[in-house]
Design a protein around this motif. Structure first.
Motif, mmCIF file in Angstrom:
data_model
loop_
_atom_site.group_PDB
_atom_site.id
_atom_site.type_symbol
_atom_site.label_atom_id
_atom_site.label_comp_id
_atom_site.label_asym_id
_atom_site.label_seq_id
_atom_site.Cartn_x
_atom_site.Cartn_y
_atom_site.Cartn_z
ATOM 1 N N THR A 169 0.816 -1.215 0.000
ATOM 2 C CA THR A 169 0.000 0.000 0.000
ATOM 3 C C THR A 169 0.846 1.260 0.000
ATOM 4 O OG1 THR A 169 -0.120 -0.043 2.410
ATOM 5 C CG2 THR A 169 -1.863 -1.170 1.199
ATOM 6 N N ASP A 170 2.155 1.100 0.299
ATOM 7 C CA ASP A 170 3.025 2.274 0.242
ATOM 8 C C ASP A 170 3.259 2.690 -1.197
ATOM 9 O OD1 ASP A 170 3.175 2.168 2.946
ATOM 10 O OD2 ASP A 170 5.093 1.088 2.994
ATOM 11 N N VAL A 171 3.443 3.987 -1.402
ATOM 12 C CA VAL A 171 3.683 4.510 -2.738
ATOM 13 C C VAL A 171 5.102 4.171 -3.155
ATOM 14 C CG1 VAL A 171 3.733 6.572 -4.172
ATOM 15 C CG2 VAL A 171 2.024 6.348 -2.359
ATOM 16 N N THR A 184 -1.792 -11.166 -5.921
ATOM 17 C CA THR A 184 -2.767 -11.933 -6.687
ATOM 18 C C THR A 184 -2.993 -13.271 -6.014
ATOM 19 O OG1 THR A 184 -1.065 -12.888 -8.126
ATOM 20 C CG2 THR A 184 -2.041 -10.800 -8.829
ATOM 21 N N SER A 185 -4.055 -13.976 -6.449
ATOM 22 C CA SER A 185 -4.365 -15.287 -5.872
ATOM 23 C C SER A 185 -3.297 -16.320 -6.212
ATOM 24 C CB SER A 185 -5.731 -15.756 -6.376
ATOM 25 O OG SER A 185 -5.730 -15.839 -7.800
ATOM 26 N N ARG A 246 -6.878 -1.374 12.380
ATOM 27 C CA ARG A 246 -6.285 -1.099 11.068
ATOM 28 C C ARG A 246 -5.260 -2.155 10.689
ATOM 29 N NH1 ARG A 246 -2.954 4.358 10.661
ATOM 30 N NH2 ARG A 246 -1.672 3.100 12.072
ATOM 31 N N GLN A 247 -4.486 -2.655 11.661
ATOM 32 C CA GLN A 247 -3.484 -3.674 11.361
ATOM 33 C C GLN A 247 -4.141 -5.005 11.000
ATOM 34 O OE1 GLN A 247 -0.320 -2.898 11.169
ATOM 35 N NE2 GLN A 247 0.333 -4.967 10.576
ATOM 36 N N ILE A 248 -5.209 -5.380 11.685
ATOM 37 C CA ILE A 248 -5.906 -6.637 11.377
ATOM 38 C C ILE A 248 -6.563 -6.571 10.004
ATOM 39 C CG2 ILE A 248 -7.827 -8.096 12.088
ATOM 40 C CD1 ILE A 248 -7.118 -7.432 14.979
ATOM 41 N N LEU A 249 -7.141 -5.433 9.655
ATOM 42 C CA LEU A 249 -7.710 -5.272 8.318
ATOM 43 C C LEU A 249 -6.625 -5.371 7.240
ATOM 44 C CD1 LEU A 249 -10.306 -2.403 8.897
ATOM 45 C CD2 LEU A 249 -10.751 -4.854 8.570
ATOM 46 N N HIS A 250 -5.447 -4.876 7.534
ATOM 47 C CA HIS A 250 -4.327 -4.982 6.601
ATOM 48 C C HIS A 250 -3.921 -6.445 6.423
ATOM 49 C CE1 HIS A 250 -0.156 -4.553 5.135
ATOM 50 N NE2 HIS A 250 -0.602 -3.430 4.569
ATOM 51 N N MET A 251 -3.887 -7.222 7.513
ATOM 52 C CA MET A 251 -3.571 -8.652 7.411
ATOM 53 C C MET A 251 -4.625 -9.383 6.586
ATOM 54 S SD MET A 251 -2.491 -9.527 11.335
ATOM 55 C CE MET A 251 -1.329 -8.507 12.246
ATOM 56 N N TRP A 252 -5.892 -9.055 6.819
ATOM 57 C CA TRP A 252 -6.976 -9.714 6.101
ATOM 58 C C TRP A 252 -6.950 -9.372 4.618
ATOM 59 C CZ3 TRP A 252 -10.449 -13.428 7.219
ATOM 60 C CH2 TRP A 252 -11.521 -13.581 6.344
ATOM 61 N N LYS A 253 -6.613 -8.170 4.299
ATOM 62 C CA LYS A 253 -6.607 -7.746 2.898
ATOM 63 C C LYS A 253 -5.507 -8.450 2.118
ATOM 64 C CE LYS A 253 -6.046 -3.635 0.001
ATOM 65 N NZ LYS A 253 -5.834 -2.153 -0.001
ATOM 66 N N HIS A 254 -4.317 -8.557 2.702
ATOM 67 C CA HIS A 254 -3.177 -9.129 1.983
ATOM 68 C C HIS A 254 -2.904 -10.581 2.351
ATOM 69 C CE1 HIS A 254 -2.084 -5.241 0.271
ATOM 70 N NE2 HIS A 254 -2.295 -4.712 1.469
#
Length: 300
Positions: A169-171, A184-185, A246-254
């Motif tokens: 997510t970092d630029v 990707t999957s 926010r950290q848990i959502l980041h783990m779930w997303k990636h």
């Protein structure tokens, strides 16, 4: 004219005696003036000396009731004296001091390196120091601002411990060494080691230093700022909840799990077995097989 007057004075005794008397009177006058000037200088020096001595005695009398500041001043003067002596020493003493400090740093680094594999004892030690810190806070009922700052510091290090080394997510955060998170999957099915932004040992070191520093700060009253501690506790709880969410959502997303406890492991992972296994076990097994059969058996 002076030559003529001198010739005339030799023939006239009155003029010669008058000039001699005038010269003697001038010499006496200048001598008396010089004596008076020296006497005045001596009187001024004596007055200044008495004035300085009276001022020193005045401040000594004023300092009789201030016992601790007097001894602190003496200690500072003694320390400056020793520092001056050390500065004036030869190069051998300075080199020996540098060698001693280098040996101390080397010894500390040696024991830190030895403790890298002892994860549980290290964290038990940090937990004991943290318990002592909270016990001191509870007993003296103060230094709540220090505890709040320590909590913020530990939370920031904990987030860095849970975060990956490269965040997609970092630029501009692209990596080519295969340690980045899957995007990707297909990449998600591949095994990739999780690289932390803050490794476990550095995380432990930062937490232990922070706790020890906070514990030492509780011995100085300048850090005891009067605050209403329930407000700080509530604010820290809200901040902790928002940050972890926010950290848990980041783990779930990636789709990554930064904790390695409970993950499936192979039974003999990292061990080499068989005829051509590495180490002494492989060489011993190969020698035994060659000694029994006279060689390596082959299947046809």
């Amino acid at each position: 004219m002076s030559a003529g007057r001198n010739n005339y004075a030799r023939h006239d005794p009155y003029i010669y005696n008058h000039d001699a008397t005038f010269a003697n009177s001038n010499a006496n006058f200048y001598a008396a003036a010089n004596d008076t000037h020296h006497t005045q200088n001596d009187n001024e020096k004596t007055y200044l000396f008495q004035l300085v001595r009276r001022a020193i005695q005045y401040w000594l009398d004023k300092s009789t009731i201030h016992i601790l500041p007097r001894w602190i001043l003496s200690a500072v003067i003694l320390a400056l004296f020793f520092v001056k002596m050390m500065e004036g020493s030869d190069q051998e003493e300075s080199s020996s001091l540098e060698a001693t400090s280098a040996n101390v740093r080397r010894a500390i680094q040696y024991w830190l390196d030895k403790s890298t594999i002892h994860i549980l004892p290290r964290w038990i030690l940090s937990a004991v120091i943290l318990a002592l810190f909270f016990l001191r806070i509870y007993l003296i009922q103060g230094y709540f601002i220090v505890a709040y700052g320590l909590g913020i510091f530990l939370l920031n290090n904990f987030i860095a411990f849970l975060s990956p080394l490269d965040d997609p997510t970092d630029v501009g955060g692209g990596r080519d060494d295969g340690l980045s998170l899957p995007s990707t999957s297909k990449e998600g099915k591949e095994y990739r080691p999780f690289a932390r932004r803050l490794p476990e040992f550095k995380f432990w070191m930062a937490c232990t230093r922070g706790v020890v520093t906070a514990l030492l700060m509780t011995f100085f009253s300048v850090f005891d700022v009067p605050v209403f501690w329930p407000i700080l506790l509530m604010y820290f709880g809200v901040l902790f909840f928002m940050t972890m969410k926010r950290q848990i959502l980041h783990m779930w997303k990636h789709k990554y799990v930064p904790i390695s406890f409970g993950k499936s492991k192979y039974k003999d992972a990292g061990k080499e077995k068989g005829q051509y296994g590495g180490g002494m076990a492989g060489s011993v097994g190969q020698s035994a097989s060659m000694g029994n059969g006279g060689g390596v058996s082959r299947r046809r």
